[in-house]
Enzyme design. Structure first.
Site, PDB file in Angstrom:
ATOM      1  N   ASP A 238       0.764  -1.078  -0.042  1.00  0.00           N
ATOM      2  CA  ASP A 238      -0.114   0.406   0.472  1.00  0.00           C
ATOM      3  C   ASP A 238       0.768   1.275   0.227  1.00  0.00           C
ATOM      4  OD1 ASP A 238      -3.234   0.537   0.375  1.00  0.00           O
ATOM      5  OD2 ASP A 238      -2.004   2.108   1.079  1.00  0.00           O
ATOM      6  N   ASP A 283      -7.055  -4.353  -6.294  1.00  0.00           N
ATOM      7  CA  ASP A 283      -8.646  -3.414  -4.844  1.00  0.00           C
ATOM      8  C   ASP A 283      -8.254  -2.072  -5.112  1.00  0.00           C
ATOM      9  OD1 ASP A 283     -10.752  -3.326  -4.209  1.00  0.00           O
ATOM     10  OD2 ASP A 283     -10.326  -3.579  -1.809  1.00  0.00           O
ATOM     11  N   CYS A 336     -14.928  -1.118  -4.960  1.00  0.00           N
ATOM     12  CA  CYS A 336     -15.913  -1.533  -4.538  1.00  0.00           C
ATOM     13  C   CYS A 336     -17.674  -0.274  -5.459  1.00  0.00           C
ATOM     14  CB  CYS A 336     -16.111  -1.344  -3.000  1.00  0.00           C
ATOM     15  SG  CYS A 336     -14.848   0.150  -2.933  1.00  0.00           S
TER      16      CYS A 336
END
Length: 385
Positions: A238, A283, A336
């Site tokens: 990340d 993601d 999402c």
């Protein structure tokens, strides 16, 4: 705090509840009311004749109207501002014939949803205005779903299995999950069932080399670690160190000993891993427009101008990070969001420019059809360098 300071709803809850000795039912009641008001904030403001800039001064009227809408007894509050009943019911009838307002949808989002989803938008918009269910992911490194269900029952937490999601339990009682021994021992994580389906699509096997390249705090990382039975190498990456620090703590509690964290300091971090991974999960940062019933505050902070910036970032990540997938390896792209511009449109554009990948399958997890949060996932195989 959420609207005036821009603080995410979950952090606002954490700040508000810290130091308070509330029963689980009391805490649940506060989160239910606050969450529902935010999910349909424009509707409740309209019904109570309160402008957004007046909410801090006229919040008691807004709260009274919420109770009237749900046909509940008005709360006993000192100096509460009342709403004239005749005016309320007049406004209620007018709101019923305005579908976007009735679903608590801001104008900019309704315009975008109709443009991208057409006739399917109305049911998604309505579903996004409902209260989210609570789902758990069983940590298969420590127990089975059956064992977890029994353990939680002994701790006065009622659950039921979720059809089609082998790792999920739905919580059906107002229980303080994070006070349970089951949580402290790392037997479960709270994770939406749709999110669990995205993690399951990685289909990681023991001994593989897997990269979760946009790991965040690591909900999907820990799910992948369980798939791998703790064997092999799982690299969680990340751009924000504090998220990786949180992941390390969660991984220790979960017995996910094969998780390694790495900060993405520059493009060199990605280049060093070229053609090395059996699985890469992307993601990617997205609009979050599939999870608005869980994060309703976002639609009152966001603007349509943010989406093109996110789309450009997604395209960059997909193009750059896909280099880590080895020949024969699988890339899983996920968001999402339920907006095609962030989903299948991105995949089609990527494949048009990268013939060394092929699409295996993709899936839209509909909020309306599943009852879960909304997600998109696509599985791509690298067929050549």
């Amino acid at each position: 705090m959420v609207l005036s300071e821009g603080k995410p709803l979950d952090r606002a809850y954490s700040h508000h509840f810290s130091g308070l000795q509330l029963a689980p039912s009391e805490q649940a009641r506060i989160t239910v009311v606050a969450g529902d008001i935010l999910r349909k904030l424009n509707l409740y403001c309209y019904l109570s004749d309160v402008k957004s800039e007046e909410m801090s001064r006229m919040g008691t009227r807004l709260l009274n109207v919420w109770h009237m809408f749900h046909e509940l007894e008005l709360p006993k509050m000192q100096y509460a501002l009342q709403m004239d009943e005749r005016e309320y019911f007049d406004r209620l009838e007018k709101a019923k014939v305005q579908p976007a307002l009735w679903d608590g949808c801001p104008e900019w989002l309704d315009t975008m949803g109709q443009a991208q989803l057409g006739d399917a938008w109305a049911k998604e918009r309505a579903a996004l205005s409902t209260q989210p269910k609570r789902y758990l992911r069983v940590n298969l490194l420590k127990c089975t779903r059956e064992d977890l269900g029994k353990k939680l029952r002994n701790e006065q937490v009622q659950t039921k299995e979720v059809e089609g999601v082998d790792t999920a339990l739905e919580v059906t009682s107002d229980s303080a999950l994070f006070r349970t021994e089951s949580f402290k021992k790392g037997w479960f994580e709270q994770q939406d069932a749709g999110s669990q389906l995205v993690a399951a699509a990685v289909d990681a096997k023991p001994g593989m080399r897997v990269v979760d390249a946009c790991a965040g705090a690591g909900g999907k990382t820990l799910s992948i670690a369980a798939q791998m039975q703790g064997k092999g190498r799982l690299l969680a990456m990340d751009v924000e160190q504090w998220k990786l620090d949180s992941l390390k703590q969660r991984a220790r509690r979960a017995n996910a000993h094969n998780v390694e964290t790495r900060i993405i300091a520059s493009s060199k971090t990605i280049k060093r891993l070229k053609l090395s991974a059996d699985r890469v999960l992307l993601d990617v940062p997205c609009s979050g427009l599939g999870v608005l019933k869980r994060n309703p505050d976002a639609k009152w902070r966001d603007t349509p101008e943010r989406l093109p910036v996110l789309v450009a970032l997604q395209k960059h990540i997909l193009q750059s990070y896909s280099r880590m997938v080895k020949v024969g390896g699988i890339l899983i792209y996920a968001t999402c969001s339920i907006m095609p511009e962030e989903n299948r449109d991105q995949i089609d554009a990527f494949l048009a420019e990268n013939d060394h990948f092929k699409l295996i399958e993709d899936e839209n997890i509909s909020v309306a059809d599943s009852g879960f949060d909304g997600f998109y996932l696509a599985k791509l195989e690298r067929i050549s360098e």
